[in-house]
Every structure is written in structure tokens, then in C-alpha cells.
Design a protein around this motif. Structure first.
Motif, PDB file in Angstrom:
ATOM      1  N   ARG A  45       0.797  -1.077   0.267  1.00  0.00           N
ATOM      2  CA  ARG A  45       0.154  -0.125  -0.021  1.00  0.00           C
ATOM      3  C   ARG A  45       0.972   1.166   0.282  1.00  0.00           C
ATOM      4  N   GLU A  46       2.366   1.090   1.149  1.00  0.00           N
ATOM      5  CA  GLU A  46       2.247   2.847   0.658  1.00  0.00           C
ATOM      6  C   GLU A  46       4.097   2.595  -0.278  1.00  0.00           C
ATOM      7  N   THR A  47       4.410   0.914  -0.435  1.00  0.00           N
ATOM      8  CA  THR A  47       6.151   0.261  -1.567  1.00  0.00           C
ATOM      9  C   THR A  47       5.673   0.367  -2.409  1.00  0.00           C
ATOM     10  N   HIS A  48       4.073  -0.127  -2.804  1.00  0.00           N
ATOM     11  CA  HIS A  48       3.882   0.260  -3.914  1.00  0.00           C
ATOM     12  C   HIS A  48       2.426   0.130  -4.497  1.00  0.00           C
ATOM     13  N   PRO A  49       2.321   1.821  -4.397  1.00  0.00           N
ATOM     14  CA  PRO A  49       0.754   1.968  -4.607  1.00  0.00           C
ATOM     15  C   PRO A  49       0.520   2.179  -5.238  1.00  0.00           C
ATOM     16  N   ILE A  50       0.470   1.498  -6.981  1.00  0.00           N
ATOM     17  CA  ILE A  50       0.096   1.591  -8.158  1.00  0.00           C
ATOM     18  C   ILE A  50       0.201  -0.033  -8.531  1.00  0.00           C
ATOM     19  N   PHE A  51       0.695  -0.926  -8.024  1.00  0.00           N
ATOM     20  CA  PHE A  51       0.676  -2.152  -8.239  1.00  0.00           C
ATOM     21  C   PHE A  51      -0.903  -2.385  -6.371  1.00  0.00           C
ATOM     22  N   HIS A  53      -2.589  -0.958  -6.830  1.00  0.00           N
ATOM     23  CA  HIS A  53      -4.301  -0.133  -7.250  1.00  0.00           C
ATOM     24  C   HIS A  53      -5.106  -1.790  -7.835  1.00  0.00           C
ATOM     25  N   HIS A  54      -3.748  -2.735  -8.734  1.00  0.00           N
ATOM     26  CA  HIS A  54      -4.512  -3.426  -8.986  1.00  0.00           C
ATOM     27  C   HIS A  54      -4.826  -4.908  -8.541  1.00  0.00           C
ATOM     28  N   LEU A  84       4.986   6.100   3.202  1.00  0.00           N
ATOM     29  CA  LEU A  84       4.531   6.334   1.550  1.00  0.00           C
ATOM     30  C   LEU A  84       4.892   7.380   0.516  1.00  0.00           C
TER      31      LEU A  84
END
Lengths: 526, 624, 308
Positions: A10-16, A18-19, A415
Motif C-alpha cells: 500500500r505504501e511501498t508499491h502504491p500502483i501495484f 491499485h491493481h 508512502l
């Protein structure tokens, strides 16, 4: 189904994430395994809050439960794997009760995870540094891979094992051979035939043995076997565990060259600093993302002052060493790579542009790229080497909890910040707070330490002053901080350099500490 | 912070604590401790759990509103924490409904209806008094304990003028109404007096000499509406028994054969809905009773729910049996406290008697009903807005298709029927669809409830067979009051049209009204005599639509504003450049609202104003 | 990018008398675009769930009593659609007039201006604009009716509460895009939602709290999807206020974000060797136009370094 194991995406790979949330909204289930109830874990159907460094105990118990309840994918295990019987015997003692004792997670939650994973039509098992920043990192990974093999949750669309890469090109670095034992395209440096191919192309001799990885280099410095160092785009003075010791070694080098876009702490020790262009905005090239997608980066800005493109610097350096490499463009260099690395062969710049990047392997220009790996294991008979189960044992973190150092400190990212903050420190995030030592309120009350109080934090390696903050996501005995703000809190003075012999990664995730109130500190509460 | 109160789903809650009363109020919506407590080691409150709890948002807001009289930041925070709802979304929902206040408000509130029927009955003068004695709407009284607000139609038109009291902060005082109301009575209740019992009935046909042949009103005034045994003694639950005898498929066939059409306004064949849901592949399926009667001038469903609540429960159960739905939702208008209490009582008694629950009538089928209260939003009478409201979202209509029979409540196949529609099901099952179809006309079968109000001698709810003429209906209601001359009749409610006295011979059927460019709508027959200020009435209708537009789509959100501005200009003789040009512009607005709005509110918002202007009620001679 | 799947069956749709083929599952808008009918859209965005609230994309569908929103209505084999009938032209014209008389569309795209010309939009015919006012916190239900002499608008003070965002809701057409991007369609922070009702409906945090006290994580995705310039980056706003914003002099270069390993594509908007804005391509499978705070704002280090 998705398992996030030791990952706060959620904080380290935010766009992942999203998926991932798209999948959750359409009915997928999420299990989160993490000592902290992170902002990722808060979305999960079930969060399992294990003790730091007990991942193997948990994984083995999940494996045992899957076997004991007859949930093994027999067909897959039979046709695509080796070593099942040894694995079965090894995990036999790993009962839910035992795992509950070691990990702290109730057995019924472990059982739920086992059944959900084995029963899912598709399951992704994702991890990040919570798995790999341990002294037994490779064993941790193997323990998870065992679960994927048991259930056949690998090698199919929607099923797989997925290490989420923390940096935009950490995968690409490996792809390009920035590993002590590999040539570009993961071709073994000790393979004579492969090495000969590169020697022909490059008109040189390549040493036929593995080099050192980062941690081995520091050990070599300690032995004085390594006396000169050329650092490109890395800040070991602040990113290495046990920073005091690492800095002493860096200062003791005969010669240190640093090539970076910033004058980093490491560069301050350097004999020569080569200012470089920012790879993602001031130069041309490619990077490889976590999903093995090779994409182009492009020059949008002229680099400031005397900063130069990395390629320029290297070619100039070569010239001074007596080799004229000319002034190759990024694309020419890439095409050379394609000619030597079969998995990249089909990725022309034109195709990378047209397809929005391509996932390797992509052996020829008609190949669309590969959205998943290991599909060969589902061919009958399975192609190539069968996937081996690994017997791995639970070993506690190297930095033991004792009466003197009774509290566990783990680390991670937030984040809006990144690593040692040299990049992310450049913008004024409204979310950013001063660095803190996060603890739970119950501990604060137990120790008489107020929210916001300054304390001294000791580990076996050093001591620093920090500000305490009460947070919801921790339980008694577990504390957390980041290493984003080394100028405010030099966290890595506390962390343990104990490292995994195979991966070379230090145990950033598990330090033992003691928290001390500051005497007569101004404004201190409690 | 205890482990079970930790943040969930990455929400950022407000840094404000709820009061003990607010916490207790929110706790009431959790029937049993369904929350699995989190520990230091395991938590199960992620997105899945958040989705499962979301439908409790409206009940939780009601609970807080009732307990303390408004939704404070602390209370909203508590709701969001327990229900795992993002605060911005909860605020978006709370601020959608007129019965919730997101700013501090006095606990005793009089909602004084100033809508059409009440306006005719002197509501404006009453409001003017409160403006003088208390202050503009929303001003707290001298002791800070009470205030007053203007309200859209409260569905008490037969006894206008009406007032609804929201009485918060006391366990002993429930919301209640007075109709007809006087300034003195309202002031007494605001000062703490209890609400007096109603003195006047709503169904003239059942008072005095009882009219023969009543079907829908057959038990009104006969069976005690608070007693299941009285209901059963009056033939109650014979229909469910019969339905079980003939089986689900035959029950649906009877409804289809009866040619029953929806009584909420859209007149859709009920049998087709039931059939489609029974054949839907997806489960679970739901029955929803649309009891959000809010069309100005309409009160028929209210009377049925107040006077014959068990009939609604029974007919919903038959629907559930017919389409294999195990759960029904009864969405009652928030402004209907008595109907709510009667239905709650009916559901409770039916559950206790095995007429709802896990084994209905001992016949092995499952059906239960959950009652949900609306909170002051006309738009929630639109079926898909109603679903969103139950689900804990803003009451914004969804685009159709998909229709409710495919994706309705919680995205599942859903039968949604109006109260009066369902009430007809009992006779259909008992006497057979063919017999039912014998009443009324060929295309409009059965009897119909008409809400007669305004300038008639005996306003009230009248049941007549379809086909009765407008003139005959008015005659039953005693004709125009005090012998004045009839000016016009508003047919079908605010969303309907004005019809001229020339159309008094129109048979009251779906097809008959269609023929004169009108519609039966929800059965409103509001009568205006020559003394009525029609400009004022039409402006009130325009204001109503502007207030009640959900705000989603441009044609309705802005169109209703432009329409009101235009009518204001006409009413103030400020037409730009001429009344004819304004009439043309009104026509253009009407067309875009009718053609391009998402739902029926926008489609019909210009009906009444346009018909008024066309008929010269607005600007004709005498008003120049 | 996913690998090739089996070809989707095609269906026939008649658009303005011409039969076009679209894949099953396509919308009427897809069919209109296939035919080459320039169909106006405002709330619609490829990467978001259609909310079909603006109603400017309406078309006449044979068999339908009202016009239907093409952006969300599924096409079916044999559907017959008119996109330029008098009814359609009327509704599109009125929708644009209603919006333009209410909202400041000066920063809307060139497309919007083109459509306004095409449909002969006359913004003045509802009267002169009413005076701006405060719109937050309005209760649902009764309003004070105007005398009709002026046309009510959404004009209101600009919100500037931090160094990242500027929110000028006088330009807001309530298309719901920002709410969707902040919510389920991308970021899932749910910092903003639609509050209030009817004409007083507005985009709001809980109790209109300032963004830095809300759930906002400054990913900028709301700004990325805003079609009318109601939401802008403070950097762009400052440039515009200073008169130094010049899109003609900007180059847009696509590259990959330097943070984490997800591989988000960035579009760097560069003016005079300075990054002035970062967006993300809508058509890329990794981001679908969305970024996080680091990707959106974390570029300043490159420039700060230049000024050292």
C-alpha cells in the motif's frame, strides 16, 4: 486470492496496490502476513501478525496443514517437482500448535490461510523486504516457494510467486549482469561457452569466477583484500546496516570513486566524484520493472552543471584506460545486449515503444513477451528441470532479544519517502512528519514514555536519540522506524549487519533494542 | 488504544471522539456482537468485512440523529470506525438526507409542511408565525431545545396542514406527526408536550356508513392494525396459505393473468417482474417493498401501512415464496413514524408466530423482512436510488439497464413493488388472477386508491374501481368545498399534470389519462378552486424539484434551477424578453430534462409547470 | 499488456445510417467512434467506471423512450443509433448551455470549446450570472429561491491549503471523475466524495476539512482526471498566476518513475529545462494514468540539484 507476505505494498508499491484492490473489489481475497498491521494488512480478509523472523515456522506449518488435510495438488507435485518426501518429513513436526508457539499467530488463522491458499483457483504469493531483509533471506523465500509447489499455485495465469522489487531497476540491474556470478541475461559467468560468446563480442577476457556481492565486498575491505571502490548510484554510507562500521571501512579505502547524481554521504568520503545525469529524466536507456517489463526511459532535461550521462562517463573512462568505445547511443548499446542476451533478443526500441514495454523472456521480434513464467512445469511431461522442494528450518533472528535488549525493532518505508531520502527529500510532502520510533500505546504506558517524548535507543551496535510516536499498527514489544531521514535519526547505527550468505542482504528487519528515557530532557513527558 | 479499535482499511479517521450517547447509539445497529474482535495477532476487518457492514450506515446515522439530534464529527467518526466507512463517504451520505443534520441542531424539530395541500390549508401563515416567534427556519428557540424547518409534502394532505416532529435525545419521545396542526399545538410540542393523537380519519369510505365492496380498504377500521390475531380473524394469511397450496409457479401465473400494474407511478406489469426474478440464475434474490411514498399529494401507502400493516408483510412473503427470495426489505419513508411503528410491530408479531423466519408457516421455506427507514429524500422513491440508500450509499439513481430484475439490491435479482401494488396480490392469489382482472377496465384491472385533497368537501383516501370518472370521484369527496368553482385538478402529483375542468369526464384509468396527456401517477387528485394562487402553487412545485434533485445529472441538477428561475421571472412579471419567449425556453428545458435525465425525477420535473403555463394558470388574464 | 486472447465476436450497430462493427461488450460510444461520429463526452474517461452523469454523450437509440448515454450503454447486435437528430442536438446543446451558464469552463479542453461552437451554445440566455457565494455546508432540502433575475452559478472562492493542490470548484462540473480516481477506480483513499444534494451537491472532504487533515495522500490522481481545470497542481497554478505558464513551449517526454519497481510511466512536462508538471499516460496498462505521491511530486530532487 493474494497473499502479501512481508510486504506493505500500500505504501511501498502504491500502483501495484491499485491493481490488487481492483481484484479485491471484484471478489478476490487478501491475506496479509506481517508483524505490523500495516496499511496494506488493514485491507486483508485476514491479517496474521507473526513475530519478526518467524516466517519459516509459519510457512512450514502452512505446508504441513496442506499436506495433513490432503489439500496437496498431487498431480503437480508428482509431475513437476522433486524432493516432496523429504519436505513432508521435514515439516511433519511443524504443527499448528508449534507454529502458534513460535510465531504468536493463533493456529486457526494459520489453518485458514492454508486452506484458502490451497483451495483458491488462482493465488498470488507476493513478498517484499519483510522476507528478504533477514539473515536467512534465501531460506525464507524457499519456504514460500515450497507452498506454491505444494498447491500448484505457480506457472499459470493468475497464479505465481512474486517478489515486489523495491527500486525501479533492481530487476534490470540483474538482467544486465550486475550480479557477481552472472553475465547479462542471467548467463552464468562460470559457463565457458557462454563466457566465450561475450569474450568474442567484447574482445576481452572475462575472469571465469564469481565476483563479490556487496556484503562480501565490505568483508573484503575489512580484510584489506579490497582497497579501491567505484560506487555508481549507491549510498552505502547510509544504506548499510551498522553504519558506523561501514563508514569506517569506506574511510579506510585507498581509493574511492563515487559516480552519482547527488553529493551523497558516501561521495563525501570519495577521492573522486563523477557527477552523473539522472538516469530516468536526463538520459536515454531502459529499466526493468518488477514484472520483468523492460521499458524505455528518456531524456527530458539537460543535466545540471558538469553532470554527464553514465554512458559518457564510462566511455571517457575507457578512453583513459586506452579503449576507444566511441560514443554509442543508448539504443546501440541495447542492440548489442539483445545480440548477446537471448531473453531480450526480441525487444527492439521500436517494439518497446509500440507495446508499452515488453516482459522477458522475449526471444524474437514476433514474440509478445511473457506475462508469466514457469508455465513449462504444467507441460506433461514437464519441460526442463523439475522444481525442487527445499527443506528449510526455522532459525530465529540473529539479533537475539535478551534482558539487556528486550525490544524488537523492525524497519520499513513510508508512502511519501524512499530509502535514505536523497531523492524523496526533495519535495515538501504534506504527509511527512519528523522521523519517529513508533511504539504501541500499551508499551508507552508500561515504560512510562509519552507520545512525542525524546528517548535514547540502544542496540548492540550503537545508540541514537529518537522521538517516540504511538501508533495503532504495533503490538507490545514491537517497534518500528524507517531509514528515510538519516540526518534526523541514523537508524542504521542500530540495525544488524548479520547477512545471508547467499543473497548478501543484511537483517534490517530485526534488531534488538533497549529504549532509555533521556534524563532531564527539556519537554520530555512521562 | 485497545486492539479491537485499531484503524481498519487504511482509513484516516477524524481526531474527534464520540460522546457516550453517540457511541451507545451506534452500537444499537449491531444486533449481536457480529464484529470478530481483532487481537494483536489476527484481524479480519478488511475490505470484505467493510462491504458487509456498509448497509448499516443509514440505520447508524438514524440512531445518532435520534439520540442527540444531529451528526457530530465525533459521531460520524464512531460510525466510520465501527462500520469501516471512509469519513468523506459517510459525510456525503449524511449530507444527502434532509432529516439528518451535520451541524448542531436543537433536539426538538418541527418540520412544518409548506407543500401544495398544506399551502392551500394555510401553512404559509403558520410559517410566518414561526418566523416571527422563533426566527428563520433552523433558528433555535429561546431555550435552545427546539427549532422549526419548512418541509416538503409529509403525505398527510387529507388532513392538512401537517407537521412532523423529530424528537431527539429522549427515549420516550418518538418522531410523530400532527395533522391538521395549529400553531399552538406545534408550539406546545416544541416546548415538551406529548404529541396529541389524531382526531380525524383518512378514509371517508370507512367512517359512518361503511361503503360496500371495498377491497384494499376492506380491513381498515375493522381489524386492529396492531394485532396479528385480529388480522388473521379478518382473513389474514389465507392468501399465503393459498399461495403455498398452488405453488410458486402458479402464484406468479395468477399475478400475470391478473394484469396487475404497478401503483407507484410507472404502471409496469407486476407479473413480468416476478417472472423475471424467479427465472434469474443468480442468487440470493430480494424482495423490496417501496414504501418511500413521497410524491407530493400522495398518502395512500401511508394509510395502508398504518391501517393494514400485516397485509404488506403477508404480500411480501408471498412474493418471496413465489420467486424464491429469502429476504425482503421494507423501505419506509422517514417522515412516516406511525407507519414505521405499525410495520415494525407487524414484523415482530409475524416472526414470533412463525410467519416470518426460517420455516414460514411450518412449510419449510425461509423468508424474513428487514425494515429500513428513509431519511428525507424524495429521490429514494426511485427504485435504484432506493437500493443505493439501503446499501449505505447516496440515494442516487443508477443508470438502467441493468434493471432491478437482473441487478437490483446488492447487485442481485430483485422484485421491487410499491405498497399498494403488493396489497393487491392478496386478492389475486385468493380469488385468482382472472377474477381480479374482471374488476376495472380491460387495460387497468382491479381497484385503485386515490388521494383526494385540496379544495374538496371530504378529502381523504378513496378506493374505486378503475374507470370511475374524475367527476364521479370528486362527487364522492363531496365536490368542491364551500360550493366554489373548480379551477383545475393536479393529477398524479407534482410529477403529474394539471388538467382542466373540461376533462372531468375522463375515466381514471392508465389509458384514459394517457389519452388526455396526463397520467395517474401515484393516484393524486388534488383539487384547486378559483381562489387558489396558482402561481404560488406552481412555484412551490418548481422549488420542490430543485430541492429534491439528487444532483447527479446535469439536465436535472441545473435544469430544475433554471426552470425555477424562469417561473420566478414569469410570476414577477419579469419575463425576458416576453412571456412567450419564456414559455419557449421552458419547453426547451422540459425537453432536455425529459430526454436526457437519468431518472423519472428529471423526466417529469417540468410536467406540472409546463401544463400550468400552457393552460394559462400561470400568466393568463388576471395575472398580467 | 496481456497476451493475445481469442478474437472477440463482432456485432453490427447502425450509426447514423451506416453499419459499423464493434466487438461484443463494446458501448454505443465505441460504435459512434468507430463510425467516426464526433461524440462529445465530459464525465467519461476510458480508465474510470462510466457514471454517465453529464449526459452530453446522449444518442437516440431505436426502441428507447428517452435518449441514452452512449458512454455506458452496451451496444447490441442490430442496435440503431442516431447521433445527430434534432433531439440529440437539442439535448447536447442544452446540457452544454446549462453547464456553461453555471460553471467556469475557461480551462476546459479545446474539444469542449469545439462542441460548444458546434451546438451553437448561448450561455447568456438564462440571464446574467448571480453573485458568487459560499457553497460548502449547505443543507439538503429548502433553499432560498431567487427572483430569477440572475442565473445561479457554482462560483465560489478558490481553495489553496497546501503547496500541492489548488481546488477551484467554480470550475467543477461535478463529473465524479476525481471521486472515482480517489476511490474505488484507483487510489481507494476515499478522501473526497460528493456531499450535499441537488444543485448544492459538491465535492467535499468530511465536514469540508482541509485536505491535509483528510485522508488525502496527495497522489494527484484527482487532478490527473479533472477535465475542467477545477483541480490543478499548485506548481501549474503558480505559473499561470505569474503568467509564465506556456504550453506551447512545453515538451512532454515519457519515461519511467525512479521510485519502486512497479514501472509506472511518467510524462514529464518540461518548460525551459524545468519540470512543471508530471502526468501519466492513460493508455498504459501499469498506471492507467494514475501515480502515487512520489511519482507525481517526487521529481523535484532533479531540479533542486541543479540549483545547488
Amino acid at each position: 486470492m493474494v497473499i502479501l507476505w512481508g510486504s506493505n505494498a500500500r505504501e511501498t508499491h502504491p500502483i501495484f496496490f491499485h491493481h490488487l484492490l481492483k481484484a479485491l473489489h471484484s471478489g478476490a481475497r487478501l491475506y496479509a502476513v506481517d508483524p505490523r498491521r500495516t496499511s496494506s494488512a488493514q485491507w486483508a480478509d485476514v491479517w496474521l501478525g507473526l513475530d519478526v523472523g518467524t516466517d519459516i515456522a509459519l510457512a512450514n506449518a502452512v505446508g504441513r496443514e496442506i499436506i495433513a488435510q490432503g489439500l496437496v495438488n498431487q498431480e503437480f507435485v508428482e509431475h513437476a517437482t522433486t524432493g516432496f518426501e523429504d519436505y513432508r518429513a521435514a515439516v511433519e513436526p511443524c504443527t499448528l500448535e508449534q507454529a502458534e508457539r513460535i510465531t504468536g499467530v493463533p493456529g486457526d488463522a494459520i489453518r485458514a490461510l492454508a486452506h484458502a491458499y490451497a483451495g483458491a483457483k488462482n493465488a498470488q504469493l507476493c513478498w517484499t523486504l519483510g522476507i528478504t531483509e533477514h539473515h536467512n533471506a534465501v531460506d525464507n523465500v524457499l519456504a514460500l516457494i515450497n507452498l506454491a509447489l505444494l498447491t500448484g499455485q505457480v506457472g499459470r495465469p493468475g497464479s505465481g510467486i512474486n517478489p515486489l522489487r523495491g527500486q525501479n531497476n533492481v530487476q534490470g540491474g540483474g538482467d544486465m549482469g550486475a550480479l557477481p556470478n552472472k553475465l547479462p541475461g542471467f548467463q552464468d559467468v562460470q559457463d565457458d561457452e557462454l563466457r566465450a560468446k561475450f569474450e568474442r563480442a567484447w574482445d576481452c577476457t572475462i575472469p571465469p569466477k564469481n565476483g563479490w556481492h556487496l556484503t562480501q565486498m565490505f568483508e573484503a575491505m575489512e580484510r584489506r583484500d579490497l582497497r579501491g571502490l567505484y560506487v555508481i548510484g549507491e549510498n552505502p554510507a547510509q544504506s548499510e546496516a551498522d553504519a558506523d562500521h561501514a563508514n569506517a571501512l569506506l574511510r579506510g579505502l585507498d581509493h574511492l570513486v563515487v559516480q552519482d547524481i547527488f553529493l551523497t554521504k558516501t561521495a563525501e568520503f570519495a577521492d573522486v566524484v563523477l557527477p552523473a545525469a539522472a538516469g530516468w529524466a536526463e538520459a536515454e536507456g531502459t529499466v526493468t520493472s518488477s514484472e520483468r517489463r523492460v521499458q524505455r526511459v528518456r531524456k527530458a532535461l539537460d543535466p545540471p552543471g558538469e553532470a554527464r550521462d553514465d554512458v559518457d562517463i564510462l566511455c571517457e573512462l575507457a578512453k583513459r584506460f586506452g579503449h576507444d568505445w566511441g560514443q554509442p547511443t543508448a539504443e546501440e548499446i541495447w542492440d548489442e545486449l539483445r545480440s548477446l542476451s537471448p531473453m531480450h533478443a526480441g525487444m527492439s526500441y521500436a517494439r518497446l515503444d509500440a507495446l508499452g514495454g515488453i516482459q522477458w523472456p522475449c526471444p524474437d521480434e514476433d514474440h509478445p513477451g511473457s506475462t508469466y513464467l514457469h508455465g513449462r512445469l504444467w507441460k506433461r511431461p514437464a519441460e526442463g528441470r523439475l522444481a525442487p522442494f527445499s527443506v528449510v528450518e526455522d532459525v530465529p533472528p540473529a539479533d537475539e532479544l535478551t534482558d539487556e535488549y528486550p525490544v524488537r525493532l523492525t524497519s520499513g518505508r513510508r508512502l511519501d519517502s524512499y530509502n535514505t531520502g536523497v531523492q524523496s527529500g526533495g519535495f515538501a510532502s504534506p504527509l511527512r512528519r519528523p522521523e519517529t520510533l513508533d511504539i504501541c500505546e500499551a508499551d508507552g504506558q508500561r515504560w512510562g514514555i509519552a507520545d512525542g517524548e525524546r528517548v535514547r535507543v540502544h542496540s548492540r551496535r550503537g545508540a541514537i536519540e529518537m522521538t517516540v510516536r504511538y501508533v495503532d499498527e504495533l503490538r507490545p514489544g514491537l517497534t518500528f522506524t524507517t531509514f528515510h531521514f538519516p540526518d534526523e535519526a541514523e537508524t542504521n547505527k542500530l540495525t544488524n549487519p548479520a547477512w545471508d550468505r547467499r543473497s548478501g542482504t543484511a537483517e534490517f528487519k530485526a534488531a534488538a533494542i533497549r529504549i532509555e528515557k533521556l534524563e532531564a530532557a527539556v519537554g520530555a513527558g512521562g | 488504544m485497545p486492539a479491537d479499535e485499531r484503524a481498519r482499511m487504511d482509513l484516516k479517521l477524524l481526531p474527534v471522539e464520540a460522546s457516550a450517547d453517540e457511541r451507545a447509539a451506534v452500537a444499537t445497529v449491531f444486533e449481536s456482537p457480529s464484529e470478530v474482535p481483532n487481537t494483536d495477532r489476527v484481524a479480519r476487518e478488511g475490505l470484505t468485512e467493510a462491504k458487509a457492514r456498509r448497509h448499516l450506515l443509514l440505520p447508524a446515522l438514524h440512531a445518532v440523529q435520534k439520540a442527540v439530534g444531529w451528526i457530530s464529527q465525533g459521531a460520524l467518526n464512531e460510525i466510520c470506525r465501527r462500520l469501516i466507512v471512509p469519513p468523506a463517504e459517510a459525510y456525503g451520505v449524511a449530507s444527502f438526507y434532509a432529516m439528518f443534520s451535520t451541524t448542531a441542531r436543537a433536539p426538538r424539530v418541527a418540520h412544518v409542511c409548506d407543500d401544495i395541500a398544506c399551502k392551500l390549508a394555510g401553512a404559509d401563515a403558520m410559517c410566518a408565525t414561526f418566523e416571527r416567534t422563533i426566527g428563520p427556519p433552523g433558528t433555535p428557540s429561546a431555550d435552545g431545545r427546539a427549532t422549526w424547518l419548512r418541509s416538503p409534502c409529509l403525505g398527510l394532505c387529507e388532513r392538512a396542514p401537517a407537521v412532523l416532529f423529530q424528537l431527539a435525545g429522549s427515549k420516550n419521545a418518538d418522531d410523530d406527526t400532527i395533522a391538521p396542526a395549529t400553531v399552538d399545538e406545534i408550539e406546545q410540542v416544541l416546548n415538551g408536550a406529548t404529541v396529541p393523537a389524531p382526531a380525524v380519519g383518512s378514509t371517508p369510505q370507512t367512517s359512518g356508513t361503511r361503503e360496500p365492496g371495498l377491497r384494499l380498504l376492506r380491513r381498515v377500521g375493522v381489524a386492529d392494525p396492531t394485532s396479528l390475531s385480529a388480522y388473521r380473524a379478518a382473513g389474514g394469511y389465507d392468501a399465503l396459505g393459498r399461495a403455498i397450496e398452488i405453488g410458486p409457479a402458479q402464484a406468479i401465473t395468477e399475478v400475470s393473468v391478473s394484469k396487475l400494474q404497478g401503483r407507484g407511478g410507472a404502471a409496469f406489469p407486476t407479473g413480468r417482474k416476478w417472472d423475471a426474478v424467479a427465472k434469474a440464475a443468480e442468487t440470493p434474490r430480494y424482495i423490496v417493498c417501496n414504501a418511500d411514498e413521497s410524491e407530493p399529494g400522495t398518502f395512500k401507502d401511508r394509510v395502508l401501512m398504518e391501517e393494514d400493516p400485516f397485509a404488506i408483510v403477508e404480500s411480501m412473503t408471498i412474493a418471496g415464496f413465489a420467486v424464491s427470495a429469502e429476504r425482503g426489505y421494507l423501505y419506509v419513508r422517514g417522515e412516516y413514524p406511525l407507519a414505521t411503528a405499525r410495520l415494525e410491530g407487524a414484523i415482530r408479531q409475524c416472526r414470533a408466530d412463525g410467519l416470518l423466519g426460517a420455516d414460514v408457516m411450518g412449510k419449510g421455506f425461509v423468508f424474513d423482512i428487514e425494515l429500513r427507514r428513509g431519511a428525507g429524500a424524495y429521490i429514494c422513491g426511485e427504485e435504484t436510488a432506493l437500493f443505493n440508500s439501503i446499501e449505505g450509499f447516496r440515494g442516487e439513481p443508477r443508470n438502467k439497464p441493468p434493471f432491478p430484475v437482473e441487478k437490483g439490491l446488492f447487485g442481485r435479482p430483485t422484485v421491487i413493488n410499491n405498497v399498494e401494488t403488493l396489497a393487491n396480490v392478496l386478492d389475486i392469489v385468493l380469488e385468482g388472477g382472472a377474477a381480479f382482472a374482471g374488476v376495472g377496465t380491460d387495460q387497468s384491472t382491479g381497484s385503485k386508491l386515490f388521494c383526494v385533497s385540496g379544495a374538496v368537501e371530504r378529502p381523504g383516501l378513496y378506493e374505486v374501481p378503475f374507470g370511475t370518472t374524475l367527476a364521479a370521484l370528486l362527487e364522492r369527496a363531496g365536490g368542491v368545498a364551500e360550493g366554489r368553482r373548480l379551477a383545475t385538478v393536479l393529477l398524479g402529483g407534482a410529477a403529474g399534470t394539471f388538467v382542466s375542468p373540461a376533462h372531468l369526464d375522463t375515466p381514471l384509468t392508465f389509458e384514459g389519462t394517457r389519452a388526455i396527456g396526463a397520467s395517474l401517477g401515484s393516484g393524486v387528485v388534488m383539487v384547486f378552486d378559483e381562489a387558489a394562487d396558482m402561481r404560488d402553487i406552481v412555484l412551490r412545485i418548481a422549488a420542490f424539484f430543485r430541492d429534491e434533485s439528487c444532483g447527479q445529472c446535469v439536465p436535472c441538477r441545473v435544469g430544475t434551477v433554471r426552470q425555477e428561475e424562469l417561473l420566478q421571472r414569469l410570476a414577477r412579471d419579469g419575463a425576458r424578453p416576453s412571456p412567450a419567449a419564456e414559455a419557449d425556453l421552458l419547453d426547451e428545458l422540459a425537453r432536455v430534462m425529459r430526454d436526457a435525465s437519468i431518472c423519472g425525477l428529471g423526466h417529469t420535473a417540468a410536467n406540472a409547470p409546463q401544463s400550468a403555463v400552457t393552460m394559462g394558470l400561470f400568466g393568463g388574464t388576471g395575472h398580467e | 499488456m496481456s497476451s493475445q486472447t481469442a478474437a472477440t465476436p463482432m456485432i453490427d450497430v447502425t450509426v447514423d445510417g451506416e453499419v459499423v462493427q464493434v466487438p461484443e461488450g463494446a458501448t454505443l460510444l465505441d460504435a459512434c467512434r468507430t463510425k467516426g461520429a464526433d461524440t462529445p463526452t465530459l464525465c467519461y474517461l476510458e480508465t474510470l467506471t462510466p457514471v454517465n452523469v453529464c449526459r452530453v454523450c446522449v444518442v437516440e437509440l431505436e426502441g428507447s423512450r428517452t435518449l441514452v448515454p452512449s458512454c455506458s450503454r452496451a451496444a447490441y447486435h442490430g442496435a440503431v443509433v442516431e447521433t445527430d437528430s434534432p433531439r440529440v442536438r437539442h439535448s447536447r446543446k442544452l446540457v452544454l448551455e446549462l453547464l456553461a451558464s453555471t460553471v467556469d469552463l475557461s480551462r476546459a479542453s479545446g474539444d469542449v470549446k469545439r462542441w460548444m461552437d458546434r451546438y451553437d451554445v448561448d450561455t447568456a440566455r438564462f440571464g446574467p450570472a448571480a453573485a458568487p457565494g459560499e457553497r460548502d455546508g449547505r443543507d439538503p432540502g429548502h433553499h432560498h429561491a431567487s427572483d430569477g433575475a440572475t442565473a445561479e452559478t457554482v462560483a465560489q472562492p478558490v481553495k489553496i491549503h497546501d503547496e500541492m493542490y489548488v481546488r477551484d470548484y467554480s470550475k467543477c462540473i461535478l463529473c465524479y471523475r476525481c471521486v472515482e480516481a480517489c476511490g474505488e477506480d484507483a487510489q481507494n483513499s476515499f478522501a473526497i466524495a460528493v456531499a450535499g444534494r441537488g444543485f448544492d451537491a459538491r465535492i467535499s472532504t468530511e465536514f469540508d476539512r482541509k485536505l491535509d487533515q483528510s485522508a488525502c495522500v496527495y497522489c494527484g490522481n484527482c487532478i490527473g482526471v479533472c477535465p475542467t481545470g477545477a483541480l490543478v497542481f499548485k506548481s501549474e497554478y503558480d505559473h499561470r498566476e505569474a503568467g509564465t505558464w506556456d504550453e506551447a513551449k512545453q515538451n512532454v517526454t515519457r519515461t519511467v518513475c525512479p521510485y519502486c519497481g512497479v514501472g509506472c510511466n511518467l510524462e514529464l512536462h518540461v518548460q525551459a529545462n524545468e519540470i512543471v508538471k508530471v502526468t501519466s499516460p492513460m493508455d498504459h496498462s501499469v498506471t492507467q494514468g494514475h501515480l502515487c505521491i512520489k511519482g507525481r511530486f517526487g521529481w523535484q530532487f532533479v531540479q533542486n540539484r541543479g540549483s545547488e
